[in-house]
Motif scaffolding. Structure first.
Motif, mmCIF file in Angstrom:
data_model
loop_
_atom_site.group_PDB
_atom_site.id
_atom_site.type_symbol
_atom_site.label_atom_id
_atom_site.label_comp_id
_atom_site.label_asym_id
_atom_site.label_seq_id
_atom_site.Cartn_x
_atom_site.Cartn_y
_atom_site.Cartn_z
ATOM 1 N N VAL A 296 30.666 40.990 39.343
ATOM 2 C CA VAL A 296 30.454 42.079 40.291
ATOM 3 C C VAL A 296 31.002 43.405 39.774
ATOM 4 O O VAL A 296 30.532 44.477 40.179
ATOM 5 C CB VAL A 296 31.079 41.714 41.660
ATOM 6 N N ILE A 297 31.979 43.355 38.850
ATOM 7 C CA ILE A 297 32.494 44.603 38.262
ATOM 8 C C ILE A 297 32.144 44.721 36.785
ATOM 9 O O ILE A 297 32.713 45.541 36.062
ATOM 10 C CB ILE A 297 34.012 44.737 38.462
ATOM 11 N N GLY A 298 31.199 43.923 36.326
ATOM 12 C CA GLY A 298 30.815 43.970 34.921
ATOM 13 C C GLY A 298 31.869 43.330 34.035
ATOM 14 O O GLY A 298 32.565 42.397 34.449
ATOM 15 N N ASP A 299 31.994 43.844 32.809
ATOM 16 C CA ASP A 299 32.977 43.304 31.873
ATOM 17 C C ASP A 299 34.365 43.823 32.219
ATOM 18 O O ASP A 299 34.557 45.023 32.452
ATOM 19 C CB ASP A 299 32.640 43.720 30.439
ATOM 20 N N VAL A 300 35.340 42.922 32.247
ATOM 21 C CA VAL A 300 36.725 43.333 32.479
ATOM 22 C C VAL A 300 37.245 44.077 31.253
ATOM 23 O O VAL A 300 37.138 43.592 30.125
ATOM 24 C CB VAL A 300 37.619 42.114 32.771
ATOM 25 N N VAL A 301 37.806 45.255 31.475
ATOM 26 C CA VAL A 301 38.371 46.061 30.399
ATOM 27 C C VAL A 301 39.900 46.017 30.436
ATOM 28 O O VAL A 301 40.551 45.919 29.394
ATOM 29 C CB VAL A 301 37.878 47.526 30.486
ATOM 30 N N ASN A 302 40.464 46.068 31.656
ATOM 31 C CA ASN A 302 41.915 46.122 31.784
ATOM 32 C C ASN A 302 42.350 45.510 33.110
ATOM 33 O O ASN A 302 41.650 45.638 34.122
ATOM 34 C CB ASN A 302 42.400 47.578 31.704
ATOM 35 N N CYS B 256 57.804 39.622 46.417
ATOM 36 C CA CYS B 256 56.860 38.728 45.728
ATOM 37 C C CYS B 256 55.418 38.890 46.201
ATOM 38 O O CYS B 256 54.615 37.963 46.070
ATOM 39 C CB CYS B 256 57.301 37.282 45.870
ATOM 40 N N GLN B 257 55.078 40.030 46.757
ATOM 41 C CA GLN B 257 53.706 40.294 47.179
ATOM 42 C C GLN B 257 52.994 41.016 46.039
ATOM 43 O O GLN B 257 53.001 42.233 45.941
ATOM 44 C CB GLN B 257 53.686 41.139 48.449
ATOM 45 N N ARG B 258 52.377 40.227 45.161
ATOM 46 C CA ARG B 258 51.805 40.772 43.933
ATOM 47 C C ARG B 258 50.750 41.834 44.215
ATOM 48 O O ARG B 258 50.016 41.754 45.206
ATOM 49 C CB ARG B 258 51.164 39.669 43.103
ATOM 50 N N GLN B 259 50.672 42.798 43.319
ATOM 51 C CA GLN B 259 49.683 43.864 43.410
ATOM 52 C C GLN B 259 48.851 43.854 42.131
ATOM 53 O O GLN B 259 49.399 43.867 41.029
ATOM 54 C CB GLN B 259 50.374 45.215 43.599
ATOM 55 N N THR B 260 47.544 43.818 42.298
ATOM 56 C CA THR B 260 46.648 43.638 41.157
ATOM 57 C C THR B 260 45.493 44.618 41.207
ATOM 58 O O THR B 260 44.890 44.831 42.258
ATOM 59 C CB THR B 260 46.077 42.203 41.150
ATOM 60 N N LYS B 261 45.196 45.210 40.041
ATOM 61 C CA LYS B 261 43.986 46.026 39.858
ATOM 62 C C LYS B 261 43.258 45.500 38.626
ATOM 63 O O LYS B 261 43.845 45.357 37.554
ATOM 64 C CB LYS B 261 44.337 47.496 39.645
ATOM 65 N N VAL B 262 41.981 45.195 38.810
ATOM 66 C CA VAL B 262 41.137 44.764 37.699
ATOM 67 C C VAL B 262 40.079 45.837 37.490
ATOM 68 O O VAL B 262 39.305 46.143 38.402
ATOM 69 C CB VAL B 262 40.466 43.406 37.979
ATOM 70 N N TYR B 263 40.056 46.404 36.292
ATOM 71 C CA TYR B 263 39.134 47.490 35.979
ATOM 72 C C TYR B 263 37.996 46.966 35.113
ATOM 73 O O TYR B 263 38.225 46.457 34.007
ATOM 74 C CB TYR B 263 39.862 48.609 35.246
ATOM 75 N N GLY B 264 36.788 47.076 35.631
ATOM 76 C CA GLY B 264 35.617 46.625 34.901
ATOM 77 C C GLY B 264 34.682 47.770 34.573
ATOM 78 O O GLY B 264 34.900 48.914 34.990
ATOM 79 N N THR B 265 33.609 47.470 33.855
ATOM 80 C CA THR B 265 32.664 48.511 33.446
ATOM 81 C C THR B 265 31.763 48.978 34.587
ATOM 82 O O THR B 265 31.117 50.023 34.495
ATOM 83 C CB THR B 265 31.792 47.992 32.295
ATOM 84 N N ARG B 266 31.729 48.207 35.693
ATOM 85 C CA ARG B 266 30.875 48.583 36.823
ATOM 86 C C ARG B 266 31.646 48.734 38.145
ATOM 87 O O ARG B 266 31.055 49.035 39.175
ATOM 88 C CB ARG B 266 29.758 47.550 37.009
ATOM 89 N N GLY B 267 32.972 48.499 38.107
ATOM 90 C CA GLY B 267 33.729 48.625 39.345
ATOM 91 C C GLY B 267 35.166 48.182 39.200
ATOM 92 O O GLY B 267 35.643 47.862 38.096
ATOM 93 N N GLU B 268 35.877 48.150 40.334
ATOM 94 C CA GLU B 268 37.280 47.770 40.382
ATOM 95 C C GLU B 268 37.498 46.690 41.443
ATOM 96 O O GLU B 268 36.818 46.669 42.478
ATOM 97 C CB GLU B 268 38.166 48.957 40.771
ATOM 98 N N ILE B 269 38.475 45.831 41.177
ATOM 99 C CA ILE B 269 38.937 44.850 42.157
ATOM 100 C C ILE B 269 40.385 45.182 42.496
ATOM 101 O O ILE B 269 41.198 45.422 41.605
ATOM 102 C CB ILE B 269 38.854 43.411 41.617
ATOM 103 N N THR B 270 40.695 45.196 43.794
ATOM 104 C CA THR B 270 42.051 45.492 44.235
ATOM 105 C C THR B 270 42.554 44.388 45.144
ATOM 106 O O THR B 270 41.878 44.001 46.108
ATOM 107 C CB THR B 270 42.110 46.830 45.007
ATOM 108 N N SER B 271 43.751 43.875 44.830
ATOM 109 C CA SER B 271 44.413 42.888 45.693
ATOM 110 C C SER B 271 45.847 43.330 45.914
ATOM 111 O O SER B 271 46.553 43.672 44.964
ATOM 112 C CB SER B 271 44.400 41.497 45.055
ATOM 113 N N GLU B 272 46.274 43.311 47.177
ATOM 114 C CA GLU B 272 47.652 43.637 47.519
ATOM 115 C C GLU B 272 48.488 42.375 47.716
ATOM 116 O O GLU B 272 49.562 42.426 48.306
ATOM 117 C CB GLU B 272 47.694 44.497 48.783
ATOM 118 N N GLY B 273 47.974 41.246 47.265
ATOM 119 C CA GLY B 273 48.746 40.019 47.295
ATOM 120 C C GLY B 273 48.608 39.194 48.551
ATOM 121 O O GLY B 273 49.073 38.061 48.617
#
Length: 372
Positions: free
Chosen positions: A93-99, A265-282
């Motif tokens: 959904v966000i294309g290739d993961v870059v970071n 311990c409420q992890r925070q995550t950002k996944v940056y892809g070529t077509r979008g971003e995923i955000t999770s606040e844990g």
């Protein structure tokens, strides 16, 4: 599914916690790692697997040699929001993961409890904090990157604050006898006694006293390790650390472990892809931002059955136990997300990251997760 016989070795917080699963699902039961594998037992093993590379390798080898299932408690792989992150990555959904940027906020008082006053404060008697606390998280980064292997790692970190030179002027050796305790965020009176007076009886209160009442907890703080000034303890593990990774095809990731946070311990995550971003606040939903439509989509996540005893890690403890019992009762290891070689590779990556920090250099990771 047939019932499973279970033996619990070690009755600490995690062992006694996972045992609660049997209270919810008694119909699925009846009422140390290498040795158990050699006896033919399937094993649910708390992380870290062991505190040395060689012992980790021996555990994995013993389980494979004896053809027994090993489920290492990288419990976050079973945490619904973080499972949703994996699902969304694989859906393209966000294309290739870059970071990927991933943070573990330990919580200021949690770190003081566990890693300054508590059992994991000193490396020689436990292990370094990245392995004790955050091997979960390095495992997640490998999990999310999928087939793309980590090729290089660097790391920086230190014991920044909980040291004798940072002790406030006029502070005592114990919080109960300290004249400046009221102005200290790490006061044991605030962390423990205030909770007891509000009738709170769970962790961390149940760690410091078998009887969680005011009198017993007060005595524990007066004479035990949890009442000591955080600036006069024998702790030596890092209270902050960053780890940077390069994966195949040039993909990158960064992880931050930090003690000084409001969230616990409420992890925070950002996944940056070529077509979008995923955000999770844990916890709760996961969000996807689409570059093409400029819209954000909310993705809700699963919750454990209502009324169950085992609700730790946002329900992940329940889903971990459910997966392990299901695997054993059906003789199907595919239900386990953290088998021997997979868990071993994640642990070896943690050891490599700590080596990079200690030696102040970039470590190259080989295909078998040995490093140079």
């Amino acid at each position: 599914m047939k019932q499973v016989k279970a033996v619990i070795i070690g009755a600490g917080s995690r062992g006694s916690g996972y045992a609660l699963f049997q209270l919810d699902f008694p119909h699925r039961f009846k009422g140390p790692a290498v040795a158990c594998a050699d006896k033919g037992y399937h094993i649910l093993l708390e992380k870290p697997m062991a505190v040395t590379e060689e012992d980790c390798r021996q555990i994995a080898q013993a389980c494979e040699r004896n053809n027994v299932m090993l489920a290492v408690c990288h419990v976050l792989r079973y945490h619904p929001p973080l499972m949703k992150v994996k699902e969304l990555i694989e859906s393209d959904v966000i294309g290739d993961v870059v970071n990927i940027q991933h943070t573990e906020p330990i919580g200021y008082w949690h770190f003081a409890h566990s890693f300054v006053r508590g059992n994991w404060r000193e490396e020689k008697s436990s292990t370094f904090s990245l392995l004790a606390k955050s091997c979960h998280d390095l495992d997640l980064l490998r999990y999310w990157m999928g087939k793309h292997r980590c090729t290089q790692v660097s790391s920086f970190g230190s014991l920044q604050h909980f040291k004798k030179e940072n002790k406030p002027v006029g502070a005592g050796s114990r919080c109960l006898d300290c004249s400046v305790e009221a102005n200290c965020p790490y006061s044991a009176k605030k962390i423990y006694l205030d909770k007891v007076e509000m009738k709170y009886r769970e962790w961390p209160i149940n760690v410091i006293s078998e009887i969680p009442d005011v009198e017993s907890v007060t005595e524990a703080l007066r004479s035990g390790p949890y009442g000591r000034c955080v600036y006069e303890c024998d702790n030596d593990v890092c209270d902050n650390q960053v780890v940077n990774f390069t994966f195949e095809e040039g993909r990158t990731a960064s992880f931050t472990m930090i003690a000084f946070t409001e969230k616990v311990c409420q992890r925070q995550t950002k996944v940056y892809g070529t077509r979008g971003e995923i955000t999770s606040e844990g916890k709760g939903p996961v969000y996807v931002y689409d570059f093409n439509t400029n819209k954000t989509t909310r993705h809700d996540t699963a919750t454990p059955p209502s009324g169950t005893h085992l609700g730790g890690h946002g329900g992940a403890d329940h889903f971990l136990m459910d997966a392990f019992v299901r695997a054993v009762s059906t003789n199907d290891a595919s239900h386990i997300s953290t088998g021997p070689q997979d868990a071993l590779a994640s642990h070896l990556l943690v050891f490599a990251a700590e080596k990079a920090r200690r030696e102040n250099r970039i470590i190259t990771i080989n295909e078998d997760y040995t490093y140079q």
